[in-house]
Design a protein around this motif. Structure first.
Motif, short mmCIF file in Angstrom:
data_model
loop_
_atom_site.label_atom_id
_atom_site.label_comp_id
_atom_site.label_asym_id
_atom_site.label_seq_id
_atom_site.Cartn_x
_atom_site.Cartn_y
_atom_site.Cartn_z
N LYS A 353 0.70 -1.47 0.24
CA LYS A 353 -0.03 -0.04 -0.08
C LYS A 353 1.13 1.13 -0.12
CE LYS A 353 -4.29 -2.72 1.97
NZ LYS A 353 -3.43 -3.66 2.16
N HIS A 354 0.49 2.44 -1.06
CA HIS A 354 1.34 3.74 -1.05
C HIS A 354 0.67 4.67 -1.54
CE1 HIS A 354 4.93 5.63 -1.90
NE2 HIS A 354 4.31 6.33 -3.40
N ILE A 355 0.78 5.84 -0.30
CA ILE A 355 -0.02 7.08 -0.39
C ILE A 355 1.52 7.49 -1.41
CG2 ILE A 355 -0.81 8.91 0.55
CD1 ILE A 355 -0.79 7.23 3.10
N PHE A 356 0.59 8.13 -2.98
CA PHE A 356 1.41 8.96 -3.24
C PHE A 356 1.27 9.90 -3.09
CE2 PHE A 356 0.28 5.05 -6.34
CZ PHE A 356 2.25 5.09 -6.64
N SER A 357 -0.01 10.61 -2.82
CA SER A 357 -0.10 11.72 -2.40
C SER A 357 -0.73 11.65 -1.28
CB SER A 357 -0.29 12.89 -3.98
OG SER A 357 -1.34 12.45 -4.09
N GLN A 358 -1.36 13.73 -0.66
CA GLN A 358 -2.76 12.85 0.03
C GLN A 358 -4.13 13.11 0.07
OE1 GLN A 358 -3.56 16.81 1.88
NE2 GLN A 358 -3.68 16.19 3.73
N LYS A 359 -3.98 13.03 -1.56
CA LYS A 359 -5.13 12.89 -1.96
C LYS A 359 -5.73 11.35 -2.92
CE LYS A 359 -6.71 16.99 -2.67
NZ LYS A 359 -7.58 18.42 -4.04
N MET A 360 -4.46 10.45 -2.71
CA MET A 360 -4.30 9.31 -4.19
C MET A 360 -3.48 8.09 -3.30
SD MET A 360 -2.29 8.47 -7.85
CE MET A 360 -3.45 9.38 -8.81
N PHE A 361 -4.26 7.78 -3.17
CA PHE A 361 -3.84 5.98 -1.71
C PHE A 361 -3.94 4.63 -2.93
CE2 PHE A 361 -4.82 2.64 0.54
CZ PHE A 361 -3.92 2.02 1.24
N ALA A 362 -3.20 3.68 -3.11
CA ALA A 362 -2.80 2.64 -4.39
C ALA A 362 -2.41 1.92 -3.44
CB ALA A 362 -2.19 3.16 -5.30
N SER A 363 -3.21 0.65 -3.26
CA SER A 363 -2.82 -0.98 -3.56
C SER A 363 -2.79 -1.45 -4.65
CB SER A 363 -4.05 -2.04 -2.60
OG SER A 363 -4.34 -0.86 -1.63
N PHE A 364 -0.93 -2.44 -4.55
CA PHE A 364 -0.95 -3.45 -5.17
C PHE A 364 -0.77 -4.55 -4.99
CE2 PHE A 364 0.40 0.29 -6.23
CZ PHE A 364 0.62 1.29 -7.19
N TRP A 365 -1.29 -5.67 -5.50
CA TRP A 365 -1.30 -7.25 -4.83
C TRP A 365 -0.60 -7.87 -6.20
CZ3 TRP A 365 -5.94 -4.57 -4.32
CH2 TRP A 365 -6.06 -4.25 -2.67
N ALA A 366 -0.28 -9.21 -5.33
CA ALA A 366 0.15 -10.20 -6.57
C ALA A 366 -0.27 -11.58 -5.08
CB ALA A 366 2.40 -10.80 -6.22
N THR A 367 -0.88 -11.83 -5.90
CA THR A 367 -2.13 -13.87 -5.53
C THR A 367 -1.80 -15.18 -5.54
OG1 THR A 367 -3.79 -13.05 -6.59
CG2 THR A 367 -3.26 -11.89 -4.59
N TYR A 368 -1.60 -15.41 -4.96
CA TYR A 368 -1.77 -16.84 -5.65
C TYR A 368 -2.20 -18.17 -5.11
CZ TYR A 368 0.29 -21.94 -6.47
OH TYR A 368 0.38 -22.82 -7.39
N SER A 369 -3.86 -18.65 -5.06
CA SER A 369 -4.68 -19.88 -4.53
C SER A 369 -4.72 -21.37 -5.48
CB SER A 369 -5.53 -19.48 -4.79
OG SER A 369 -6.44 -19.77 -4.37
N THR A 370 -3.79 -22.46 -4.95
CA THR A 370 -4.72 -23.52 -5.68
C THR A 370 -6.23 -24.63 -4.24
OG1 THR A 370 -3.60 -24.88 -4.06
CG2 THR A 370 -2.12 -23.91 -5.67
N PHE A 371 -6.55 -25.20 -5.10
CA PHE A 371 -7.41 -26.45 -3.72
C PHE A 371 -7.68 -27.54 -5.22
CE2 PHE A 371 -11.47 -27.97 -4.83
CZ PHE A 371 -11.84 -28.56 -3.62
N ASP A 372 -7.25 -28.25 -4.04
CA ASP A 372 -6.73 -29.93 -4.61
C ASP A 372 -7.44 -30.72 -3.98
OD1 ASP A 372 -4.71 -31.54 -3.60
OD2 ASP A 372 -4.73 -29.34 -3.04
N SER A 373 -8.02 -32.40 -4.47
CA SER A 373 -9.02 -32.97 -3.97
C SER A 373 -8.15 -34.14 -4.71
CB SER A 373 -9.92 -32.86 -4.25
OG SER A 373 -10.66 -32.75 -5.07
N ASN A 374 -8.19 -35.21 -4.21
CA ASN A 374 -7.43 -36.86 -4.33
C ASN A 374 -7.99 -38.09 -3.75
OD1 ASN A 374 -4.81 -35.74 -5.33
ND2 ASN A 374 -5.33 -34.13 -3.40
#
Length: 694
Positions: A353-374
């Motif tokens: 999360k980064h505040i570029f200026s008082q008026k601009m707030f940004a969030s950046f994600w890198a996500t990973y998700s798995t589901f498996d069944s056996n």
């Protein structure tokens, strides 16, 4: 009109941006910004209310506890900050002293049941808080979830079933059916990552540990352009960052499981939290009662929060949950019918999360998700494997342009891979595929005056399978202040879904995506909401909604008679590698009315609600293609939740550490729709001798 909906919303967005250019911050205005934290553990408080007493203007904090009140006249102000369950704080802002300094509020928790919570003139009015809240959205904290009585232990999904518009298909299911939608139409996220199987124990319990949860945000419909890929609703879970001030640990033992949650600071730069839960059925009951199979599940999460400076925050989150079943018909016999089955999720995310200026707030994600069944049934040489992987990059930006204009925009790009394999002595099924999904959105919110707020959004989706899909999903939300004690709201939008879940009894669901044979699923939402505050203590909400569905899919019960092999392997076994004929296509509609009366403060608090709903489906080859009512339809549901602090009720001396509390959770639901069968048949297909190699 619906066909041209995206054009209307696009033109409206353009109009808002042009109309608001004249409101840009000038030399005579400035902005107030800052953060709101829990004073005891340093956790950021989400959706806390920050209010300027002199201007009757305010805002709510975002998921990082950050707030901005932009484009206000240069002057001194009284800033009020409040949050349910915390003591309100007041700050005397002096322009010459504080104009360039972020305002930091640190609120102290207090029991919402005790007499210490007094609604005073400095507290933000309930109706103002309701006005800020989006249409059909509510939130629950970990404390609120635990205060809802449950039979075995506190459970997130079962707690959500106590709210109007969310029902269960039975007493043994934690799956969420939201306003006529099915569980696969709910977008589950934990710390920004999609979760594809939110249930343990064949759907009886949820896979989320309530001790690790900070807040849950639920949108039941009409949600903004920020979210996509699901038709019905959003359940967004944010876990604890960790105690930044001291070591903290709790341990719990219920009738089902044992769990622990630990939190501690990382020097002066952050904190870490971890939670683990495991059932002990296989270590106790299974040893004593031979009819109980060897089964257990566990889930755990680890989250680190790093404060890299006033403008930069970094969180790293990991979650894993798994079920393991070893069933043997006769435990004492060496040779007995037996099968092995295990399934689970793994998720991970990095969020900057980064505040570029008082008026601009940004969030950046890198996500990973798995589901498996056996699944392994060795007696008949049957094995099954189900696997799904989702890797994504996301970005969202909040730009507070002026006092009457806020613009949210962002994008996400997903790489998805799915595979299903079933090996049997006489046949084999193998399906796999790589998919790409890209979504971009913009959602400006315009407030021309204190009584009106309009948010118009547009989301553009691109999905690549064996063919390409491009869809425009417009959204609009209108809030209007009718009186000093009442609000009127309206929301509408178009929603698309590119993945469908095939539910199976006692087995983990299988996901399948749209392709050249199965078109994208689509839904139109219309929501009208009325809100009223009674004595600044009670909240009354009434919402009417209508949804229609196009291209819904159900498993084809006659698949075995329709499907043909794709090819034959070296052992002359038929191999099925196509999902053709696997699903039946249908359409549907849902409509209903929800009434909620809620009280969040005082010795006795809780809510009572009534929901009326009606859902109809029309599917090919089902009920002779005539409309029918699905199993999850509930025409009437009454929910009542109450929590009472007995010490405060029966004692004249208020206590913030009451030891005696009484909780009540009551649910009444009309019965399941039932159609008695008029006839039945059995089909035993013969091989297609014309295609069998000779």
């Amino acid at each position: 009109m619906i066909k041209n909906y995206h054009i209307i919303v696009f033109v409206f967005i353009h109009y808002i941006l042009l109309a608001s250019q004249v409101s840009a911050q000038g030399d005579d205005t400035f902005s107030i910004s800052g953060f709101v934290y829990d004073n005891l553990n340093g956790e950021a408080l989400i959706s806390a209310n920050v209010y300027l007493k002199e201007l009757s203007a305010g805002c709510a904090t975002n998921n990082s506890g950050y707030f901005v009140i932009p484009d206000i006249p240069k002057d001194d102000y009284t800033i009020i900050c409040s949050y349910i369950g915390y003591k309100s704080e007041t700050f005397s802002f002096k322009y010459n002293r504080d104009k360039n300094i972020p305002i930091i509020f640190k609120l102290n928790p207090t029991s919402v049941e005790t007499k210490e919570v007094v609604v005073s003139a400095d507290s933000i009015n309930i109706i103002d808080r309701l006005f800020i809240k989006p249409v059909s959205k509510f939130e629950m904290t970990s404390v609120q979830i635990k205060n809802i009585p449950q039979v075995i232990e506190a459970d997130l999904l079962r707690a959500l079933q106590s709210m109007p518009g969310i029902v269960a298909i039975s007493d043994f299911s934690s799956a969420l059916y939201v306003r006529g939608g099915t569980p696969d139409q709910v977008l589950y996220m934990i710390d920004g990552t999609d979760v594809y199987n939110p249930e343990h124990a064949f759907g009886i319990f949820s896979t989320f540990n309530t001790n690790a949860i900070k807040i849950v945000e639920v949108s039941k419909g009409g949600f903004s352009a920020e979210y996509g890929s699901r038709l019905s609703s959003v359940v967004n879970i944010t876990n604890l960052d960790g105690n930044r001030n001291k070591f903290e640990g709790i341990a719990n033992i219920s009738l089902l499981s044992a769990s622990t949650t630990l939190q501690m600071p990382i020097g002066s730069i952050g904190s870490i939290s971890g939670s683990f839960r495991r059932t002990y059925i296989d270590l106790t009951y299974e040893k004593w009662i031979k009819e109980i199979p060897k089964y257990y599940f566990y889930d755990g999460n680890l989250k680190a929060f790093l404060d890299l400076g006033l403008n930069d925050k970094l969180t790293i989150s990991f979650f894993k949950g798994r079920d393991d079943l070893d069933y043997k018909y006769d435990k004492e016999a060496q040779e007995s019918f037996r099968f092995l089955y295990n399934w689970g999720n793994i998720t991970g995310s990095i969020n900057w999360k980064h505040i570029f200026s008082q008026k601009m707030f940004a969030s950046f994600w890198a996500t990973y998700s798995t589901f498996d069944s056996n699944f392994d049934l060795r007696a008949v040489d049957l094995a099954e494997r189900n696997y799904l992987r989702d890797a994504a990059l996301k970005a969202s930006v909040e730009y507070y342009s002026s006092g009457n204009l806020t613009i949210k925009f962002g994008a996400e790009h997903k790489f998805v891979y799915g595979m299903y394999e079933q090996k049997f002595t006489q046949s084999k099924i193998y399906l796999d595929g790589h998919r790409l999904y890209t979504g971009v959105y913009i959602s400006p919110s315009w407030k021309p005056n204190d009584k009106l707020e309009i948010e118009a959004g547009l989301r553009v989706n691109y999905f690549k399978a064996d063919t390409n899909f491009v869809n425009f999903a417009p959204r609009i939300s209108i809030k209007f202040r009718l009186t000093d004690n009442s609000n009127l709201k309206f929301a509408s939008g178009i929603y698309y879904q590119y993945a469908n879940r095939l539910p199976r009894l006692f087995f983990a669901s299988v996901w399948s995506s749209v392709n050249r044979r199965y078109d994208v699923s689509k839904s139109n939402h219309f929501v009208l909401s009325y809100q009223h505050s009674i004595g600044n203590i009670w909240e009354l909400e009434a919402e009417a909604y209508y949804k229609d569905y196009k291209n819904l899919y159900q498993f084809n019960p006659n698949l075995v008679t329709d499907v043909v092999p794709s090819y034959y392997d070296e052992n002359n076994r038929p191999v099925y590698s196509s999902d053709q004929y696997a699903f039946l296509r249908g359409d549907g509609k849902s409509y209903g009315l929800e009434i909620l009366l809620r009280k969040d403060i005082g010795e006795i608090n809780g809510w009572i609600s009534y929901s009326y709903s009606k859902t109809e489906y029309t599917f090919e080859k089902i009920n002779q293609t005539n409309p029918f009512i699905p199993r999850h339809d509930r025409s009437s549901v009454i929910n009542a939740v109450a929590n009472a602090d007995l010490n405060s009720i029966f004692s004249s001396e208020p206590s913030a550490t009451s030891k005696w509390k009484l909780g009540i959770n009551f649910i009444y639901a009309s019965g399941q729709p039932l159609t008695l069968p008029g006839s039945a048949y059995y089909s035993n297909p013969l091989p297609d001798w014309n295609t069998v190699p000779r």
